[in-house]
Design a protein around this motif. Sequence first.
Motif, PDB file in Angstrom:
ATOM      1  N   ARG A  25       0.825  -1.214   0.000  1.00  0.00           N
ATOM      2  CA  ARG A  25       0.000   0.000   0.000  1.00  0.00           C
ATOM      3  C   ARG A  25       0.853   1.255   0.000  1.00  0.00           C
ATOM      4  O   ARG A  25       0.402   2.322  -0.421  1.00  0.00           O
ATOM      5  N   GLY A  27       3.327   1.599  -1.892  1.00  0.00           N
ATOM      6  CA  GLY A  27       3.831   1.766  -3.259  1.00  0.00           C
ATOM      7  C   GLY A  27       5.052   0.921  -3.595  1.00  0.00           C
ATOM      8  O   GLY A  27       5.656   1.113  -4.652  1.00  0.00           O
ATOM      9  N   ALA A  55     -10.905  -1.654   0.947  1.00  0.00           N
ATOM     10  CA  ALA A  55     -11.621  -0.970  -0.145  1.00  0.00           C
ATOM     11  C   ALA A  55     -13.100  -0.801   0.219  1.00  0.00           C
ATOM     12  O   ALA A  55     -13.665   0.287   0.017  1.00  0.00           O
ATOM     13  N   ILE A  60      -9.193   2.620   0.684  1.00  0.00           N
ATOM     14  CA  ILE A  60      -8.489   2.727  -0.602  1.00  0.00           C
ATOM     15  C   ILE A  60      -9.532   2.668  -1.713  1.00  0.00           C
ATOM     16  O   ILE A  60     -10.585   2.032  -1.545  1.00  0.00           O
ATOM     17  N   SER A  61      -9.214   3.306  -2.838  1.00  0.00           N
ATOM     18  CA  SER A  61     -10.144   3.298  -3.973  1.00  0.00           C
ATOM     19  C   SER A  61     -10.012   1.960  -4.713  1.00  0.00           C
ATOM     20  O   SER A  61      -9.043   1.213  -4.511  1.00  0.00           O
ATOM     21  N   GLU A  62     -10.936   1.684  -5.618  1.00  0.00           N
ATOM     22  CA  GLU A  62     -10.869   0.457  -6.424  1.00  0.00           C
ATOM     23  C   GLU A  62      -9.582   0.444  -7.257  1.00  0.00           C
ATOM     24  O   GLU A  62      -8.968  -0.594  -7.457  1.00  0.00           O
ATOM     25  N   GLU A  63      -9.186   1.638  -7.734  1.00  0.00           N
ATOM     26  CA  GLU A  63      -7.960   1.733  -8.535  1.00  0.00           C
ATOM     27  C   GLU A  63      -6.726   1.399  -7.680  1.00  0.00           C
ATOM     28  O   GLU A  63      -5.839   0.650  -8.091  1.00  0.00           O
ATOM     29  N   GLU A  64      -6.706   1.962  -6.447  1.00  0.00           N
ATOM     30  CA  GLU A  64      -5.573   1.665  -5.538  1.00  0.00           C
ATOM     31  C   GLU A  64      -5.547   0.183  -5.179  1.00  0.00           C
ATOM     32  O   GLU A  64      -4.477  -0.410  -5.045  1.00  0.00           O
ATOM     33  N   LEU A  65      -6.732  -0.408  -5.037  1.00  0.00           N
ATOM     34  CA  LEU A  65      -6.808  -1.845  -4.728  1.00  0.00           C
ATOM     35  C   LEU A  65      -6.124  -2.642  -5.835  1.00  0.00           C
ATOM     36  O   LEU A  65      -5.269  -3.503  -5.566  1.00  0.00           O
ATOM     37  N   ASP A  67      -3.980  -1.559  -8.123  1.00  0.00           N
ATOM     38  CA  ASP A  67      -2.544  -1.239  -8.202  1.00  0.00           C
ATOM     39  C   ASP A  67      -1.763  -1.953  -7.096  1.00  0.00           C
ATOM     40  O   ASP A  67      -0.661  -2.453  -7.306  1.00  0.00           O
ATOM     41  N   THR A  68      -2.365  -1.988  -5.893  1.00  0.00           N
ATOM     42  CA  THR A  68      -1.680  -2.637  -4.763  1.00  0.00           C
ATOM     43  C   THR A  68      -1.542  -4.138  -5.017  1.00  0.00           C
ATOM     44  O   THR A  68      -0.470  -4.717  -4.805  1.00  0.00           O
ATOM     45  N   ARG A  71       1.251  -4.932  -7.292  1.00  0.00           N
ATOM     46  CA  ARG A  71       2.615  -4.791  -6.749  1.00  0.00           C
ATOM     47  C   ARG A  71       3.035  -6.000  -5.920  1.00  0.00           C
ATOM     48  O   ARG A  71       4.161  -6.086  -5.468  1.00  0.00           O
TER      49      ARG A  71
END
Length: 286
Positions: A25, A27, A55, A60-65, A67-68, A71
């Motif tokens: 989370r 990054g 989420a 966290i947003s759906e996009e951050e979910l 992206d995380t 990673r």
Amino acid sequence: MTDIERVGVVGCGQMGAGIAEVCARAGLDVKVAETTGEALEIGRTRLFNSLSKAAERGKISEEELADTQARLTFTTDLGEFADRDLVIEAVVENEQVKTEIFQVLDQVVTRPDAILASNTSSIPLVKLAVATSRPDHVIGIHFFNPAPVQKLVELIPALTTSEGTLSRAQVFTEKVLGKHAIRAQDRSGFVVNALLIPYLLSAIRMFESGIASREDIDNGMEMGCAHPMGPLKLSDLIGLDTVASVAYSMYEEYKEPLYAAPPLLQRMVDAGRLGRKTGSGFYTYD
Ligand SMILES: CC(=O)CC(=O)SCCNC(=O)CCNC(=O)[C@H](O)C(C)(C)COP(=O)(O)OP(=O)(O)OC[C@H]1O[C@@H](n2cnc3c(N)ncnc32)[C@H](O)[C@@H]1OP(=O)(O)O
Ligand SMILES: NC(=O)C1=CN([C@@H]2O[C@H](COP(=O)(O)OP(=O)(O)OC[C@H]3O[C@@H](n4cnc5c(N)ncnc54)[C@H](OP(=O)(O)O)[C@@H]3O)[C@@H](O)[C@H]2O)C=CC1
């Protein structure tokens, strides 16, 4: 701000999964290792469920979910940790198991300035440091349960740890992960467990001797002292095997009766009633 971009986490139990989540989370590129494919699948599900919960709760947003999740990679081969800048070991609280993992990490991690850290609750860091050829790069980075929620980390330099490793670990945990770091000397239990474990053991002794029911003990501390959970619920959250192992390490270190595991705790571990993670401890769980 920091030269740490690629993180490895060994063990995907409750702490390994939580630490991997915190790092992803933040990054970072995170690789998580488990012993078997089955354990890896259980760990991955635990981690992804926690992210989905974050989420759902709007943390966290759906996009951050997405992206995380992207990673995070998973492996059963520690050889894949060759390029890691930092490895955090979070396997079972057992000195021999952890020592063997540090020996392997020493062989496979190629970057000379990589930090090898342990999330141990109580094992003296110097014992893990001297199992490697780079004891100056070994340090304790101790997270708290649940790792995505608790703000604290303890930083524990061994006698062999360099100032550079300690300051890099401090910048990483505070500036990159957003945690609050406190420093402790390399004495079993460090700061928090040295205070917490005798309290948990006292509560188990109180329950064992029949002074009060489990609910009354927990309600006493929740409603009387505003603790978020009483000591028996908290022991179930930590895991009774971990509570017993931490008590064992601290008893080994200090030889004080207050650190000795009460017989009930040991019998519950023998019975496999380890708390939430096995569905049964002082309480039962779905
Ligand atoms: C043994 C060692 O070496 C060291 C240790 O770790 S000792 C143990 C230290 N930990 C403790 O003492 C835990 C004490 N208990 C607590 O802090 C709380 O009871 C708890 C965080 C575990 C649960 O709190 P709760 O209010 O009952 O549950 P819940 O409402 O689900 O969660 C509270 C918040 O944490 C978040 N959360 C809870 N569990 C989470 C998880 N696994 N992952 C991500 N977020 C989580 C929730 O989203 C919620 O956030 P908001 O209030 O902002 O919505
Ligand atoms: N629980 C807590 O509240 C806290 C715990 N800690 C510390 O974090 C560490 C992990 O604890 P926690 O996550 O709770 O424990 P869990 O029981 O949830 O997970 C333990 C992990 O260790 C792995 N493991 C067990 N035996 C071996 C082995 N022989 N070789 C390699 N891996 C193994 C397990 O894999 P498998 O499933 O395959 O056995 C699992 O991934 C411990 O050092 C503990 O003291 C620190 C802070 C808080």
